[in-house]
Design a protein around this motif. Structure first.
Motif, PDB file in Angstrom:
ATOM      1  N   VAL A  25       2.393  12.026 -17.772  1.00 29.98           N
ATOM      2  CA  VAL A  25       1.931  11.889 -16.389  1.00 29.98           C
ATOM      3  C   VAL A  25       0.647  12.696 -16.249  1.00 29.98           C
ATOM      4  N   THR A  26      -0.431  12.062 -15.818  1.00 29.33           N
ATOM      5  CA  THR A  26      -1.707  12.745 -15.630  1.00 29.33           C
ATOM      6  C   THR A  26      -1.937  12.976 -14.133  1.00 29.33           C
ATOM      7  N   THR A  27      -3.057  13.579 -13.810  1.00 31.52           N
ATOM      8  CA  THR A  27      -3.382  13.817 -12.398  1.00 31.52           C
ATOM      9  C   THR A  27      -3.542  12.496 -11.650  1.00 31.52           C
ATOM     10  N   ASN A  28      -3.828  11.405 -12.365  1.00 28.41           N
ATOM     11  CA  ASN A  28      -3.961  10.097 -11.706  1.00 28.41           C
ATOM     12  C   ASN A  28      -2.637   9.611 -11.125  1.00 28.41           C
ATOM     13  N   GLU A  29      -1.507  10.055 -11.729  1.00 27.19           N
ATOM     14  CA  GLU A  29      -0.185   9.616 -11.265  1.00 27.19           C
ATOM     15  C   GLU A  29       0.557  10.704 -10.483  1.00 27.19           C
ATOM     16  N   GLN A  30      -0.163  11.762 -10.134  1.00 25.46           N
ATOM     17  CA  GLN A  30       0.442  12.849  -9.364  1.00 25.46           C
ATOM     18  C   GLN A  30       1.076  12.298  -8.088  1.00 25.46           C
TER      19      GLN A  30
ATOM     20  N   ARG B 299       9.284  12.921  -7.156  1.00 28.43           N
ATOM     21  CA  ARG B 299       7.826  12.889  -7.224  1.00 28.43           C
ATOM     22  C   ARG B 299       7.378  13.418  -8.585  1.00 28.43           C
ATOM     23  N   LEU B 300       6.388  12.782  -9.164  1.00 29.49           N
ATOM     24  CA  LEU B 300       5.861  13.193 -10.460  1.00 29.49           C
ATOM     25  C   LEU B 300       4.764  14.238 -10.291  1.00 29.49           C
ATOM     26  N   ALA B 301       4.628  15.083 -11.298  1.00 27.23           N
ATOM     27  CA  ALA B 301       3.559  16.081 -11.345  1.00 27.23           C
ATOM     28  C   ALA B 301       2.816  15.930 -12.663  1.00 27.23           C
ATOM     29  N   ALA B 302       1.553  16.329 -12.666  1.00 32.25           N
ATOM     30  CA  ALA B 302       0.765  16.294 -13.906  1.00 32.25           C
ATOM     31  C   ALA B 302       1.459  17.120 -14.980  1.00 32.25           C
ATOM     32  N   ASP B 303       1.450  16.617 -16.208  1.00 28.27           N
ATOM     33  CA  ASP B 303       2.084  17.216 -17.393  1.00 28.27           C
ATOM     34  C   ASP B 303       3.579  16.946 -17.472  1.00 28.27           C
TER      35      ASP B 303
ATOM     36  N   PRO C 272       5.959   4.498   2.600  1.00 30.46           N
ATOM     37  CA  PRO C 272       5.802   5.953   2.755  1.00 30.46           C
ATOM     38  C   PRO C 272       6.983   6.639   3.425  1.00 30.46           C
ATOM     39  N   GLU C 273       7.582   6.013   4.439  1.00 32.23           N
ATOM     40  CA  GLU C 273       8.705   6.653   5.113  1.00 32.23           C
ATOM     41  C   GLU C 273       9.910   6.798   4.186  1.00 32.23           C
ATOM     42  N   ARG C 274      10.102   5.832   3.290  1.00 27.04           N
ATOM     43  CA  ARG C 274      11.182   5.923   2.309  1.00 27.04           C
ATOM     44  C   ARG C 274      10.834   6.951   1.236  1.00 27.04           C
ATOM     45  N   ALA C 275       9.569   6.963   0.814  1.00 29.52           N
ATOM     46  CA  ALA C 275       9.131   7.878  -0.236  1.00 29.52           C
ATOM     47  C   ALA C 275       9.305   9.335   0.185  1.00 29.52           C
TER      48      ALA C 275
ATOM     49  N   ASP D 299       0.819  -1.216   0.000  1.00 31.55           N
ATOM     50  CA  ASP D 299       0.000   0.000   0.000  1.00 31.55           C
ATOM     51  C   ASP D 299       0.855   1.270   0.000  1.00 31.55           C
ATOM     52  N   GLY D 300       2.079   1.168  -0.545  1.00 29.24           N
ATOM     53  CA  GLY D 300       2.952   2.328  -0.588  1.00 29.24           C
ATOM     54  C   GLY D 300       2.723   3.200  -1.804  1.00 29.24           C
ATOM     55  N   VAL D 301       3.690   4.059  -2.087  1.00 27.56           N
ATOM     56  CA  VAL D 301       3.616   4.979  -3.227  1.00 27.56           C
ATOM     57  C   VAL D 301       4.060   4.246  -4.493  1.00 27.56           C
ATOM     58  N   PRO D 302       3.245   4.225  -5.558  1.00 24.23           N
ATOM     59  CA  PRO D 302       3.619   3.502  -6.784  1.00 24.23           C
ATOM     60  C   PRO D 302       4.937   4.003  -7.372  1.00 24.23           C
ATOM     61  N   LEU D 303       5.731   3.061  -7.869  1.00 25.84           N
ATOM     62  CA  LEU D 303       7.018   3.355  -8.498  1.00 25.84           C
ATOM     63  C   LEU D 303       6.938   2.947  -9.962  1.00 25.84           C
TER      64      LEU D 303
END
Length: 210
Positions: free
Chosen positions: A95-100, A75-79, A65-68, A39-43
């Motif tokens: 990268v869309t808002t879904n992968e923000q 970290r990715l941002a939209a666009d 999460p602690e590593r992220a 359940d961490g941050v997708p890579l």
């Protein structure tokens, strides 16, 4: 030759190295298995780039999460645009808002256009066959392990029409990409339906009809 001295491009167009149009950054560090969790941050990995989009597959690794928190630079941002730096050259995804706020691994390079209005055009330009050939010719390393650097990608010459034409070109090709993805979804769903129908027919649970 054009009046402004540039050869091979239409009047009013220009060329610029990609590094003048985007901030380009290498991917995050390699992670140990202990630093990932369900359940961490997708890579994002190169394998997750399909038809110029990011496909969140069930097996996508996720960073604890602690590593992220210590990887905020990645970290990715939209666009943003992700480009493969190893393996097959010329693969890229928006990268869309879904992968923000997702992360990306060390086999990818992240582009952040200075003007987000150019993002669709740059994505289309990066995935041209000619661009892939340009990158492949400048990749370094042994067969099967070739890669490109931030510097190499920064030097990629980009042909730029006026901004309104960039928007029109980007929108037209994005619409084609949407059709491709829609047809793939239909093929995938129809394939699953066929499997289910096959099981029903060949088990006698569903009588065949002419």
């Amino acid at each position: 030759m054009n009046a402004d001295g540039r050869e091979g491009i239409p009047e009013g167009w220009q060329r610029a190295p990609l590094g003048e149009l985007c901030d380009i950054q290498a991917g995050g560090p390699a992670l140990r298995r202990s630093e990932t969790m369900p359940d961490g941050v997708p890579l994002v990995r190169p394998a997750d780039l399909h038809h110029r989009r990011i496909s969140a597959e069930p097996g996508m690794p996720r960073v604890a999460p602690e590593r992220a928190r210590h990887l905020h630079r990645h970290r990715l941002a939209a666009d943003d645009i992700l480009v493969t730096r190893t393996g097959t050259m010329g693969r890229a995804a928006l990268v869309t808002t879904n992968e923000q706020d997702w992360l990306y691994n060390s086999h990818l390079l992240r582009l952040r256009p200075h003007d987000p209005a150019q993002t669709p055009y740059l994505l289309a330009y990066l995935t041209r066959r000619a661009t892939a050939q340009w990158l492949e010719s400048r990749a370094v390393g042994t067969t099967g392990m070739r890669s490109i650097t931030v510097r190499t990608l920064s030097e990629l010459p980009v042909t730029l029409p006026p901004l309104d034409q960039q928007r029109d070109i980007g929108a037209a090709l994005a619409a084609v990409d949407e059709k491709i993805r829609a047809h793939e979804d239909i093929v995938r769903t129809t394939g699953a339906l066929r499997e289910a129908l096959s099981d029903l027919l060949m088990s006698g649970r569903l009588p065949p009809r002419p």
